[in-house]
Scaffold this motif. Structure first.
Motif, PDB file in Angstrom:
ATOM      1  N   ILE A 185      29.886  42.922  51.062  1.00 57.90           N
ATOM      2  CA  ILE A 185      29.607  43.604  49.805  1.00 57.90           C
ATOM      3  C   ILE A 185      28.163  44.076  49.769  1.00 57.90           C
ATOM      4  N   ALA A 186      27.974  45.271  49.247  1.00 54.91           N
ATOM      5  CA  ALA A 186      26.617  45.823  49.117  1.00 54.91           C
ATOM      6  C   ALA A 186      25.777  44.956  48.187  1.00 54.91           C
ATOM      7  N   ASP A 187      24.478  44.953  48.408  1.00 57.05           N
ATOM      8  CA  ASP A 187      23.566  44.169  47.569  1.00 57.05           C
ATOM      9  C   ASP A 187      23.514  44.680  46.134  1.00 57.05           C
ATOM     10  N   SER A 188      23.641  45.977  45.967  1.00 49.69           N
ATOM     11  CA  SER A 188      23.538  46.561  44.631  1.00 49.69           C
ATOM     12  C   SER A 188      24.757  47.432  44.343  1.00 49.69           C
ATOM     13  N   GLY A 189      24.983  47.664  43.063  1.00 47.08           N
ATOM     14  CA  GLY A 189      26.112  48.490  42.680  1.00 47.08           C
ATOM     15  C   GLY A 189      26.083  48.834  41.205  1.00 47.08           C
ATOM     16  N   PRO A 190      26.948  49.739  40.787  1.00 44.60           N
ATOM     17  CA  PRO A 190      26.967  50.207  39.394  1.00 44.60           C
ATOM     18  C   PRO A 190      27.681  49.239  38.468  1.00 44.60           C
TER      19      PRO A 190
ATOM     20  N   ARG B 228      37.950  39.036  43.968  1.00 41.62           N
ATOM     21  CA  ARG B 228      38.878  40.168  43.889  1.00 41.62           C
ATOM     22  C   ARG B 228      39.495  40.281  42.498  1.00 41.62           C
ATOM     23  N   SER B 229      39.832  39.132  41.915  1.00 45.93           N
ATOM     24  CA  SER B 229      40.432  39.166  40.570  1.00 45.93           C
ATOM     25  C   SER B 229      39.390  39.512  39.511  1.00 45.93           C
ATOM     26  N   ALA B 230      38.133  39.114  39.743  1.00 47.31           N
ATOM     27  CA  ALA B 230      37.061  39.506  38.806  1.00 47.31           C
ATOM     28  C   ALA B 230      36.817  41.005  38.880  1.00 47.31           C
ATOM     29  N   ASN B 231      36.831  41.550  40.084  1.00 48.26           N
ATOM     30  CA  ASN B 231      36.708  42.995  40.270  1.00 48.26           C
ATOM     31  C   ASN B 231      37.826  43.724  39.521  1.00 48.26           C
ATOM     32  N   ALA B 232      39.034  43.194  39.647  1.00 53.66           N
ATOM     33  CA  ALA B 232      40.190  43.801  38.984  1.00 53.66           C
ATOM     34  C   ALA B 232      40.032  43.782  37.465  1.00 53.66           C
ATOM     35  N   ALA B 233      39.459  42.712  36.926  1.00 54.68           N
ATOM     36  CA  ALA B 233      39.333  42.581  35.467  1.00 54.68           C
ATOM     37  C   ALA B 233      38.508  43.720  34.873  1.00 54.68           C
ATOM     38  N   TYR B 234      37.424  44.114  35.554  1.00 58.42           N
ATOM     39  CA  TYR B 234      36.625  45.238  35.057  1.00 58.42           C
ATOM     40  C   TYR B 234      37.458  46.519  35.040  1.00 58.42           C
ATOM     41  N   SER B 235      38.206  46.725  36.108  1.00 60.05           N
ATOM     42  CA  SER B 235      39.018  47.945  36.189  1.00 60.05           C
ATOM     43  C   SER B 235      40.079  47.972  35.097  1.00 60.05           C
ATOM     44  N   VAL B 236      40.692  46.823  34.837  1.00 58.74           N
ATOM     45  CA  VAL B 236      41.691  46.731  33.772  1.00 58.74           C
ATOM     46  C   VAL B 236      41.035  46.961  32.413  1.00 58.74           C
ATOM     47  N   ALA B 237      39.880  46.340  32.198  1.00 63.01           N
ATOM     48  CA  ALA B 237      39.181  46.478  30.912  1.00 63.01           C
ATOM     49  C   ALA B 237      38.722  47.908  30.671  1.00 63.01           C
ATOM     50  N   ASN B 238      38.470  48.655  31.727  1.00 59.79           N
ATOM     51  CA  ASN B 238      38.098  50.064  31.579  1.00 59.79           C
ATOM     52  C   ASN B 238      39.211  50.880  30.928  1.00 59.79           C
ATOM     53  N   GLN B 239      40.459  50.407  31.063  1.00 62.89           N
ATOM     54  CA  GLN B 239      41.604  51.235  30.705  1.00 62.89           C
ATOM     55  C   GLN B 239      42.425  50.725  29.522  1.00 62.89           C
ATOM     56  N   LEU B 240      42.347  49.434  29.225  1.00 63.87           N
ATOM     57  CA  LEU B 240      43.271  48.867  28.255  1.00 63.87           C
ATOM     58  C   LEU B 240      42.616  48.513  26.927  1.00 63.87           C
TER      59      LEU B 240
ATOM     60  N   ALA C  94      47.608  49.592  33.511  1.00 60.35           N
ATOM     61  CA  ALA C  94      46.359  49.965  34.182  1.00 60.35           C
ATOM     62  C   ALA C  94      46.608  50.246  35.657  1.00 60.35           C
ATOM     63  N   ASP C  95      46.024  51.312  36.158  1.00 63.85           N
ATOM     64  CA  ASP C  95      46.089  51.653  37.571  1.00 63.85           C
ATOM     65  C   ASP C  95      44.758  51.280  38.213  1.00 63.85           C
ATOM     66  N   ILE C  96      44.753  50.232  39.018  1.00 65.19           N
ATOM     67  CA  ILE C  96      43.484  49.717  39.561  1.00 65.19           C
ATOM     68  C   ILE C  96      43.435  49.799  41.088  1.00 65.19           C
ATOM     69  N   LYS C  97      44.359  50.516  41.708  1.00 64.09           N
ATOM     70  CA  LYS C  97      44.440  50.524  43.167  1.00 64.09           C
ATOM     71  C   LYS C  97      43.159  51.013  43.821  1.00 64.09           C
ATOM     72  N   SER C  98      42.587  52.069  43.292  1.00 57.52           N
ATOM     73  CA  SER C  98      41.384  52.632  43.895  1.00 57.52           C
ATOM     74  C   SER C  98      40.223  51.640  43.822  1.00 57.52           C
ATOM     75  N   ASP C  99      40.038  51.017  42.662  1.00 52.01           N
ATOM     76  CA  ASP C  99      38.943  50.059  42.507  1.00 52.01           C
ATOM     77  C   ASP C  99      39.159  48.816  43.358  1.00 52.01           C
ATOM     78  N   MET C 100      40.406  48.428  43.566  1.00 47.19           N
ATOM     79  CA  MET C 100      40.682  47.278  44.420  1.00 47.19           C
ATOM     80  C   MET C 100      40.390  47.619  45.878  1.00 47.19           C
TER      81      MET C 100
ATOM     82  N   ASP D  78      38.331  49.902  47.031  1.00 46.00           N
ATOM     83  CA  ASP D  78      36.903  50.150  47.240  1.00 46.00           C
ATOM     84  C   ASP D  78      36.027  48.945  46.879  1.00 46.00           C
ATOM     85  N   GLY D  79      36.611  47.963  46.196  1.00 41.18           N
ATOM     86  CA  GLY D  79      35.788  46.843  45.722  1.00 41.18           C
ATOM     87  C   GLY D  79      34.685  47.345  44.808  1.00 41.18           C
ATOM     88  N   SER D  80      35.040  48.257  43.919  1.00 41.35           N
ATOM     89  CA  SER D  80      34.047  49.010  43.142  1.00 41.35           C
ATOM     90  C   SER D  80      33.035  48.140  42.417  1.00 41.35           C
TER      91      SER D  80
END
Length: 288
Positions: A65-70, A181-193, A228-234, A236-238
């Motif tokens: 994982i990158a050191d920094s991210g959005p 991975r599940s924490a990453n998914a939670a942000y993606s879900v929260a973005n949409q629901l 929620a569609d989270i495939k892309s974020d999963m 990419d590990g966004s």
């Protein structure tokens, strides 16, 4: 008196040869079978080693994982997902990115972004419940089971806002990085629901706790079933850099385990089934 005469039996050379050949053939067949079993065992061991190496390589890459991210739109400055009766708060962060090399330190004895009881008593807002949790944590699942409906009602009634911060303490002993991975998914879900849909998603995720961790496809399917569609974020590990920062900042600012729960700066320290009475006392005092 007569005697029995025994005639010596003659050995048939051809029969003897056939017997020797048959025994030799049996020995050869047995030897071939043994060699075959050895070959199969060796192939099985080699296949297991290859699979193990592939598993390690894949998971090592998945955790590179990158050191920094959005920050996602559903995150506040501290990586918290804030749920209110009017929906999940969006675009409230005042920073564009976070960096694992620039961790922040709280200026109080409380974790970053958690107001002291004195500050909270005069902020004019509903009681802020902040939960530090791990989707792979059995005690978090117990807290969710006992209090999911309580929290939902308090949110819907406008008595509290709920801030969720997902950490990955249990990934230290997990080869699949399920917590991250599940924490990453939670942000993606929260973005949409909506708030209610996110809470239902989280409730379902916690029912799978303790089963070895869901793979990405299973997490994606659960998210999809809630809209929620989270495939892309999963893929990419966004939001994984943010997840790492939230985990490190929580650890260095006094969050020693999960679940760790605060309400307006007061920490909950009893059994999960006592939470409802405890938080209602804080709400009543603030409303008095």
């Amino acid at each position: 008196m007569s005697k029995d005469n025994k005639t010596p039996q003659k050995t048939d050379p051809r029969a003897a040869a056939r017997s020797v050949a048959a025994k030799q053939s049996q020995r050869n067949n047995k030897s071939k079978k043994n060699r075959r079993w050895i070959q199969l065992a060796v192939l099985a061991i080699v296949a297991a080693i290859v699979a193990m190496i592939a598993f390690v390589v894949i998971n090592t890459r998945s955790n590179d994982i990158a050191d920094s991210g959005p920050l996602p739109s559903s995150s506040n400055d501290f990586g918290g997902i804030v749920l209110t009766k009017d929906g999940i708060q969006k675009d409230t962060a005042t920073v564009d990115s976070v960096d694992i090399n620039n961790l922040r330190k709280s200026d109080t004895d409380l974790p970053l972004g958690v107001e002291t009881p004195e500050q909270a008593s005069t902020n004019g807002q509903p009681v802020r419940v902040t939960i530090f949790q791990d989707y792979n944590c059995v005690h978090c699942a117990e807290f969710e089971r006992d209090n999911a409906d309580v929290l939902k009602k308090l949110i819907d009634d406008g008595k509290i806002t709920l801030e969720i911060r997902n950490v990955t303490y249990l990934d230290q002993s997990s080869p699949t990085f399920y917590s991250a991975r599940s924490a990453n998914a939670a942000y993606s879900v929260a973005n949409q629901l909506s708030t209610d849909d996110f809470l239902e998603y989280q409730k379902e995720i916690f029912t799978h706790q303790g089963q070895g961790g869901l793979n990405d496809g299973e997490i994606e399917d659960i998210a999809s079933s809630h809209g929620a569609d989270i495939k892309s974020d999963m893929k990419d590990g966004s939001w994984r850099p943010l997840v790492n920062v939230v985990t490190s900042e929580s650890s260095t600012n006094g969050v020693a385990g999960t679940p760790t729960v605060y309400a307006d700066g007061q920490q909950f320290n009893t059994s999960p089934d006592a939470f409802e009475d405890w938080v209602n006392q804080i709400i009543e005092k603030k409303q008095a």
